[in-house]
Write a protein that holds these residues in place. Structure first.
Motif, PDB file in Angstrom:
ATOM      1  N   LYS A  55       0.829  -1.210   0.000  1.00  0.00           N
ATOM      2  CA  LYS A  55       0.000   0.000   0.000  1.00  0.00           C
ATOM      3  C   LYS A  55       0.865   1.262   0.000  1.00  0.00           C
ATOM      4  O   LYS A  55       0.550   2.251  -0.651  1.00  0.00           O
ATOM      5  CB  LYS A  55      -0.935   0.004   1.218  1.00  0.00           C
ATOM      6  CG  LYS A  55      -2.112  -0.934   1.056  1.00  0.00           C
ATOM      7  CD  LYS A  55      -3.128  -0.741   2.192  1.00  0.00           C
ATOM      8  CE  LYS A  55      -4.450  -1.436   1.927  1.00  0.00           C
ATOM      9  NZ  LYS A  55      -4.377  -2.781   1.422  1.00  0.00           N
ATOM     10  N   GLN A  58       2.242   1.700  -3.393  1.00  0.00           N
ATOM     11  CA  GLN A  58       1.162   2.183  -4.258  1.00  0.00           C
ATOM     12  C   GLN A  58       0.946   3.689  -4.068  1.00  0.00           C
ATOM     13  O   GLN A  58       0.797   4.429  -5.038  1.00  0.00           O
ATOM     14  CB  GLN A  58      -0.139   1.410  -3.945  1.00  0.00           C
ATOM     15  CG  GLN A  58      -1.273   1.682  -4.915  1.00  0.00           C
ATOM     16  CD  GLN A  58      -0.943   1.251  -6.336  1.00  0.00           C
ATOM     17  OE1 GLN A  58      -0.383   0.182  -6.563  1.00  0.00           O
ATOM     18  NE2 GLN A  58      -1.262   2.090  -7.303  1.00  0.00           N
ATOM     19  N   THR A  61       3.771   5.529  -5.703  1.00  0.00           N
ATOM     20  CA  THR A  61       3.629   5.405  -7.155  1.00  0.00           C
ATOM     21  C   THR A  61       2.551   6.356  -7.678  1.00  0.00           C
ATOM     22  O   THR A  61       2.753   7.057  -8.669  1.00  0.00           O
ATOM     23  CB  THR A  61       3.277   3.945  -7.525  1.00  0.00           C
ATOM     24  OG1 THR A  61       4.328   3.092  -7.043  1.00  0.00           O
ATOM     25  CG2 THR A  61       3.117   3.772  -9.017  1.00  0.00           C
ATOM     26  N   GLU A  62       1.408   6.373  -6.991  1.00  0.00           N
ATOM     27  CA  GLU A  62       0.310   7.250  -7.413  1.00  0.00           C
ATOM     28  C   GLU A  62       0.732   8.718  -7.333  1.00  0.00           C
ATOM     29  O   GLU A  62       0.468   9.491  -8.241  1.00  0.00           O
ATOM     30  CB  GLU A  62      -0.930   7.017  -6.535  1.00  0.00           C
ATOM     31  CG  GLU A  62      -1.658   5.723  -6.842  1.00  0.00           C
ATOM     32  CD  GLU A  62      -2.110   5.630  -8.303  1.00  0.00           C
ATOM     33  OE1 GLU A  62      -2.631   6.624  -8.840  1.00  0.00           O
ATOM     34  OE2 GLU A  62      -1.907   4.548  -8.900  1.00  0.00           O
ATOM     35  N   TYR A  99      -1.082  -5.901 -15.427  1.00  0.00           N
ATOM     36  CA  TYR A  99      -0.347  -4.856 -14.724  1.00  0.00           C
ATOM     37  C   TYR A  99       0.472  -4.045 -15.720  1.00  0.00           C
ATOM     38  O   TYR A  99       1.152  -4.606 -16.580  1.00  0.00           O
ATOM     39  CB  TYR A  99       0.514  -5.495 -13.619  1.00  0.00           C
ATOM     40  CG  TYR A  99      -0.419  -6.242 -12.703  1.00  0.00           C
ATOM     41  CD1 TYR A  99      -1.097  -5.567 -11.695  1.00  0.00           C
ATOM     42  CD2 TYR A  99      -0.735  -7.573 -12.952  1.00  0.00           C
ATOM     43  CE1 TYR A  99      -2.044  -6.216 -10.928  1.00  0.00           C
ATOM     44  CE2 TYR A  99      -1.684  -8.243 -12.185  1.00  0.00           C
ATOM     45  CZ  TYR A  99      -2.336  -7.554 -11.180  1.00  0.00           C
ATOM     46  OH  TYR A  99      -3.293  -8.196 -10.438  1.00  0.00           O
ATOM     47  N   PRO A 119       4.892  -1.859 -11.198  1.00  0.00           N
ATOM     48  CA  PRO A 119       3.530  -2.100 -10.682  1.00  0.00           C
ATOM     49  C   PRO A 119       3.299  -3.575 -10.332  1.00  0.00           C
ATOM     50  O   PRO A 119       2.586  -3.876  -9.373  1.00  0.00           O
ATOM     51  CB  PRO A 119       2.631  -1.635 -11.838  1.00  0.00           C
ATOM     52  CG  PRO A 119       3.435  -0.549 -12.493  1.00  0.00           C
ATOM     53  CD  PRO A 119       4.852  -1.057 -12.436  1.00  0.00           C
ATOM     54  N   ILE A 122       4.468  -4.303  -6.845  1.00  0.00           N
ATOM     55  CA  ILE A 122       3.511  -3.862  -5.822  1.00  0.00           C
ATOM     56  C   ILE A 122       2.447  -4.939  -5.628  1.00  0.00           C
ATOM     57  O   ILE A 122       2.132  -5.340  -4.511  1.00  0.00           O
ATOM     58  CB  ILE A 122       2.827  -2.533  -6.219  1.00  0.00           C
ATOM     59  CG1 ILE A 122       3.868  -1.426  -6.414  1.00  0.00           C
ATOM     60  CG2 ILE A 122       1.787  -2.140  -5.168  1.00  0.00           C
ATOM     61  CD1 ILE A 122       3.276  -0.120  -6.943  1.00  0.00           C
ATOM     62  N   HIS A 123       1.904  -5.411  -6.743  1.00  0.00           N
ATOM     63  CA  HIS A 123       0.873  -6.446  -6.682  1.00  0.00           C
ATOM     64  C   HIS A 123       1.417  -7.724  -6.029  1.00  0.00           C
ATOM     65  O   HIS A 123       0.771  -8.309  -5.155  1.00  0.00           O
ATOM     66  CB  HIS A 123       0.349  -6.729  -8.096  1.00  0.00           C
ATOM     67  CG  HIS A 123      -0.472  -7.962  -8.148  1.00  0.00           C
ATOM     68  ND1 HIS A 123      -1.757  -8.023  -7.653  1.00  0.00           N
ATOM     69  CD2 HIS A 123      -0.180  -9.211  -8.587  1.00  0.00           C
ATOM     70  CE1 HIS A 123      -2.220  -9.259  -7.795  1.00  0.00           C
ATOM     71  NE2 HIS A 123      -1.285 -10.002  -8.363  1.00  0.00           N
ATOM     72  N   GLU A 126       1.803  -6.977  -2.204  1.00  0.00           N
ATOM     73  CA  GLU A 126       0.557  -6.734  -1.485  1.00  0.00           C
ATOM     74  C   GLU A 126      -0.347  -7.967  -1.462  1.00  0.00           C
ATOM     75  O   GLU A 126      -0.936  -8.297  -0.435  1.00  0.00           O
ATOM     76  CB  GLU A 126      -0.181  -5.544  -2.120  1.00  0.00           C
ATOM     77  CG  GLU A 126      -1.377  -5.107  -1.313  1.00  0.00           C
ATOM     78  CD  GLU A 126      -1.989  -3.803  -1.827  1.00  0.00           C
ATOM     79  OE1 GLU A 126      -1.431  -3.194  -2.754  1.00  0.00           O
ATOM     80  OE2 GLU A 126      -3.029  -3.414  -1.284  1.00  0.00           O
TER      81      GLU A 126
END
Ligand SMILES: [Zn+2]
Length: 150
Positions: A55, A58, A61-62, A99, A119, A122-123, A126
């Motif tokens: 998270k 993420q 990244t966002e 992704y 990305p 991250i997946h 998480e």
């Protein structure tokens, strides 16, 4: 523990040249559950969860997207720059999901630690607690990662 058929299918998809050029296991010859278990123990010992780490990645990244691939200083501590590539990659674990291909570069300006992630990293972290095998191009050592993003 012996390698189960489901785990074998996932590991086959993680080999180089199947879903990505480099694959996700590097030169690690342990089974997938051992790779995940060892990193889970490290993360727990440091007082975090893989979900929290994902998270946090993420969030960074966002935030970095605001800069449209230019470097951006986030929370006066993290210098982050994102390169977005064409195309998408699927997860080797058994579920649907595509992704985006991108490289996110982060420098923690307080301690100088620099890392990069995708990305899919991250997946993986998480949802699967998977930091990739040792020697893998995008492997993230949990301790280095935690020091970089917290
Ligand atoms: Zn997945």
């Amino acid at each position: 523990m012996k390698l189960g058929p489901e785990e074998k299918r996932i590991m086959d998809k993680m080999q180089p040249g199947i879903l990505t050029v480099d694959g996700f296991l590097g030169n690690d010859n342990r089974n997938l559950h051992d790779i995940i278990q060892e990193d889970a123990e490290k993360v727990e010992a440091l007082g975090y969860t893989a979900e929290d780490i994902g998270k946090r990645m993420q969030y960074l990244t966002e935030r970095s997207k605001e800069a449209y691939e230019e470097p951006i200083l986030i929370d006066q501590k993290y210098l982050v720059q994102q390169d977005i590539w064409r195309g998408k990659v699927v997860c080797p674990f058994p579920h649907k999901g595509l992704y985006v291909k991108a490289d996110i570069h982060l420098k923690n300006i307080e301690n100088g630690i620099e890392i990069s992630w995708t990305p899919l990293n991250i997946h993986f972290i998480e949802e699967h607690g998977f930091f990739e095998g040792k020697g893998s191009k995008h492997r993230l050592d949990p301790e280095t990662l935690i020091k970089a993003i917290y």
